[in-house]
Structures are given as structure tokens and as C-alpha cells.
Design an enzyme around this catalytic site. Structure first.
Site, mmCIF file in Angstrom:
data_model
loop_
_atom_site.group_PDB
_atom_site.id
_atom_site.type_symbol
_atom_site.label_atom_id
_atom_site.label_comp_id
_atom_site.label_asym_id
_atom_site.label_seq_id
_atom_site.Cartn_x
_atom_site.Cartn_y
_atom_site.Cartn_z
ATOM 1 N N SER A 131 -16.420 -7.400 -45.485
ATOM 2 C CA SER A 131 -15.450 -7.900 -46.461
ATOM 3 C C SER A 131 -16.034 -8.101 -47.849
ATOM 4 O O SER A 131 -15.298 -8.367 -48.788
ATOM 5 C CB SER A 131 -14.829 -9.207 -45.977
ATOM 6 O OG SER A 131 -15.837 -10.164 -45.796
ATOM 7 N N HIS A 163 -17.808 -15.182 -49.201
ATOM 8 C CA HIS A 163 -16.870 -14.572 -50.118
ATOM 9 C C HIS A 163 -17.092 -15.096 -51.518
ATOM 10 O O HIS A 163 -17.843 -16.045 -51.730
ATOM 11 C CB HIS A 163 -15.419 -14.875 -49.684
ATOM 12 C CG HIS A 163 -14.949 -14.031 -48.539
ATOM 13 N ND1 HIS A 163 -13.788 -14.284 -47.857
ATOM 14 C CD2 HIS A 163 -15.468 -12.928 -47.960
ATOM 15 C CE1 HIS A 163 -13.628 -13.362 -46.917
ATOM 16 N NE2 HIS A 163 -14.640 -12.542 -46.958
ATOM 17 N N ASP A 187 -8.268 -15.704 -49.434
ATOM 18 C CA ASP A 187 -8.617 -16.193 -48.111
ATOM 19 C C ASP A 187 -7.653 -17.189 -47.524
ATOM 20 O O ASP A 187 -7.978 -17.855 -46.536
ATOM 21 C CB ASP A 187 -10.010 -16.848 -48.170
ATOM 22 C CG ASP A 187 -11.091 -15.811 -48.304
ATOM 23 O OD1 ASP A 187 -12.250 -16.212 -48.534
ATOM 24 O OD2 ASP A 187 -10.792 -14.614 -48.177
#
Lengths: 208, 179
Positions: free
Chosen positions: B49, B88, B119
Site C-alpha cells: 500500500s 501510511h 484510511d
């Protein structure tokens, strides 16, 4: 010298003797960090051409991916941005992450910063960033999203920022200098659009 | 000295050597945790990701800074109810004015570079309606990384038998090494 451990021990002691104590620990290339000047990008510019305050709607929620809450108002920006990021592509550069952020102050929240647009550049050939009439990719909404008047007449600053990610080692980030940042005011009411380009028809807000 | 006593002392010495190595490793790990101010100073990336910045098997070096987190920082955070932390990038930061001890210092929104949306799907997985994360859930900020080094960890996680084999081999090596 009868076992592995004593052999390793002796190697380590040898290395200790050879460690220079009066020589700076750098290679022959010198102490210059290739990323010493992260502000080296040329032709930096960010111009916000218009701002609209969009009322809540299902279409707006889907457009800005607000699937989990229904903000009362979204800000929609159109902007042009240029940046020559080729100087950031050194031997160790894996990618450059460029983003446009919007920063503002609001009652109860002294600092707010939202990423509205981003792009990833992996190749020096794509490093001359030039976008025209781009819209914000991500929702510009506030923490207090139920307050429809939250963005009315709010002064915001849009900035172009970038981060260099390396193949190995530390990540480095920088932002455009303040004098190049786009400072503007959002429309006074929800549903209005303000154009910051020289208006051909006249000055002021255009009602949507 | 009778031979049994000698053999016993040699074995004891072997065992103590192994314990010394194990405890040194633990001390280094915990010392690193204290220095970087985070409980997991080194983590391995498991998903794609964050490509192309970080891929599967990359090693990340974390630290929990005293200064506030900023937009663009890549952080590793762990949500309650989820055992795997997520790495992230921070998209949004909002700082509330009231700063009592129990108030959150910041509200953060994150998104993986390679993901299409932010998210909030992940936040809401265990806590429906959760729109922001806070520095309390952030394990640390990524300061640097080393590519592919952590792939061994992924392989060992996917094949737990490999861990047993490796430990067995290490134990065998430690016990059979002669002084």
C-alpha cells in the site's frame, strides 16, 4: 584460535586499531550531502484560480471519497502548479512525492493542514511538474464538519511541498518559500464561487 | 577433579555463553527502543500500500519524536483491536486548541500512497465512525529505510516451521561448538 568466537574477537580488535581517530568519517566524495539544498527546485509556482464552497450532496461525498461522514460543506479549488524537481533526482533518489497543501486557522483549532492534491514522480523525465486547472483530489473539509459556515470567508494558504524518498537512508521533505505560497480567502457563503484570475466580466464572487 | 565435574562445568559454560548472547541481543533491542522512544524501533513492511516508496520486505527505522507530527510524514500506527500496525502517510493534521492532559494533541488522517482512498475504512473496521487517529495510536515516524532486508521475516511469518528449523540449527550450533 580454537573456535569461531575467538577468531571474531581478534578480527574486531584489529579493526579497532585501524579506526582513524583524527580523520572525519566521510568518503572521498566529501561531506556534501547531495540533498543539501532541498529547496533547489526551480520554476516553483502555485496559483489558485478559483475556490467554490460546495454544499453537501451525495455526489460531492463520492467525488471527494467521504464515505463515512457527510460534511456540510466542501471547498473545491482549481489551481495551476509548476515545479522543476529535476535537481532532486540524485543517484539515491527512488521517488519524489509532491503535494499541494492547504493550511488555515479556525475557531477551536489553531492549526489545520490538509493535503488536497498529490503525485508521485519516479523518473527524472517526469520531474518537470506542470499542472493546469487541476482540481483538488481530496476532500477539503474541517474537523467540525457539521458546521456549514465553517469555511465562510476563511483565509487559507496553499503551498506546494515535496518529499524525497531514497533507495536507502533518510527521507527528506521541504516546502515552497512563503512568498510563493498562494494566500487567498474562501467565498463568503456556501454555494458561491470566487475566481482569482483577472475576471473578464468584473470583480467579485460568481454565484453558482 | 573428577571427570563428571569437568564435563558439567564445560556444559554450564556453554549454556552461560548462549544466555550472554541472548541477553546482549535483548539489551541492544530494548536500548534501541529507549533511544528512539518507540516500542518497535524497526519494522518490516508487509503490504504494497505504500509503493513505490516502500515495498514488501523493506525495513523501516522508526522513532517517536517529541515534536508534533506533520502532513507528509510517514507513520506507523496501530489501532485497538488490530494486531498488525499500518504504515501510511499523513494527509491531514488538525490541532485542537484545548490542551488538557487528556485531550488529544492532534487529529490525523492517513492514506497509503498506493491506495485510492484514505484510511477511514481501516479506522472504522473495529470502531465504526472513527474518522481520525491520534498520536497515541502512532507507534513512530519513519526516518529511514533499508530495502528488502526484512524479507526473511516475511518468509518466516508465512512458514512458521522455518522458525523452528532455524532455532534448532542455532541451538545445535551453540551446543556443539567446542571451547
Amino acid at each position: 584460535m580454537h573456535n569461531l568466537w575467538s577468531r571474531v574477537n581478534i578480527r574486531l580488535r584489529f579493526c579497532d586499531l585501524l579506526t582513524p581517530t583524527h580523520v572525519p568519517v566521510v568518503g572521498p566524495a566529501g561531506t556534501k550531502d547531495p540533498y543539501g539544498n532541498l529547496l533547489a527546485p526551480l520554476a516553483l509556482s502555485l496559483n489558485v484560480s478559483s475556490a467554490t464552497l460546495v454544499r453537501r450532496s451525495r455526489a460531492a461525498q463520492y467525488k471527494y471519497q467521504s464515505y463515512f461522514h457527510a460534511p456540510a460543506v466542501f471547498a473545491a479549488l482549481q489551481f495551476d502548479a509548476t515545479a522543476d524537481l529535476r535537481s532532486l533526482f540524485q543517484w539515491n533518489t527512488k521517488q519524489v512525492y509532491a503535494m499541494v497543501t492547504v493550511a488555515y486557522q479556525a475557531p477551536g483549532f489553531p492549526t489545520n493542514k490538509i493535503t488536497v492534491w498529490d503525485t508521485i514522480i519516479t523518473n527524472i523525465d517526469d520531474a518537470r511538474l506542470m499542472v493546469a486547472n487541476a482540481e483538488n483530489k481530496y476532500a477539503i473539509t474541517d474537523v467540525q464538519y457539521r458546521d456549514a459556515a465553517r469555511f465562510n470567508g476563511l483565509a487559507v494558504t496553499a503551498r506546494l511541498e515535496w518529499c524525497v524518498h531514497t533507495y536507502v537512508g533518510a527521507t527528506r521533505c521541504a516546502a515552497m518559500p512563503d512568498e510563493l505560497a498562494a494566500k487567498f480567502t474562501l467565498p463568503a457563503n456556501v454555494g458561491e464561487r470566487v475566481s482569482y484570475r483577472g475576471d473578464r466580466g468584473g470583480v467579485g464572487a460568481n454565484k453558482v | 577433579m573428577n571427570p563428571f565435574a569437568i564435563k558439567f562445568r564445560q556444559t554450564l559454560l556453554q549454556v552461560l555463553n548462549v544466555l550472554l548472547i541472548v541477553s546482549s541481543a535483548l539489551m541492544i533491542w530494548k536500548g534501541l527502543s529507549v533511544w528512539t522512544n518507540t516500542e518497535s524501533p524497526i519494522v518490516v513492511v508487509l503490504t504494497i500500500s505504500m509503493e513505490p516508496a516502500f515495498g514488501r520486505g523493506d525495513l523501516l527505522f522508526l522513532s517517536k519524536p517529541a515534536s508534533p507530527l506533520e502532513v507528509g510524514d510517514i507513520v506507523v500506527y496501530k489501532l485497538e483491536g488490530k494486531d498488525i500496525p499500518i504504515v501510511h502517510r499523513i494527509l491531514n493534521v488538525h490541532t485542537p486548541a484545548d490542551q488538557n492532559d487528556d485531550a488529544e494533541p492532534q487529529y490525523l488522517l492517513t492514506k497509503g500512497d498506493n491506495n485510492a482512498s484514505n484510511d477511514r475504512t481501516i479506522y472504522g473496521d473495529q470502531q465504526p465512525g472513527k474518522l481520525w487517529i491520534t498520536p497515541r495510536e502512532v507507534l513512530g515516524k519513519v526516518y529511514g529505510y533499508a530495502p528488502y532486508v526484512g524479507y526473511a521475516t516475511i518468509v518466516m511469518n508465512d512458514n512458521p516451521q522455518l522458525k523452528v528449523v532455524l532455532l534448532g540449527a542455532l541451538a545445535l550450533f551453540a551446543l556443539l561448538t567446542r571451547e
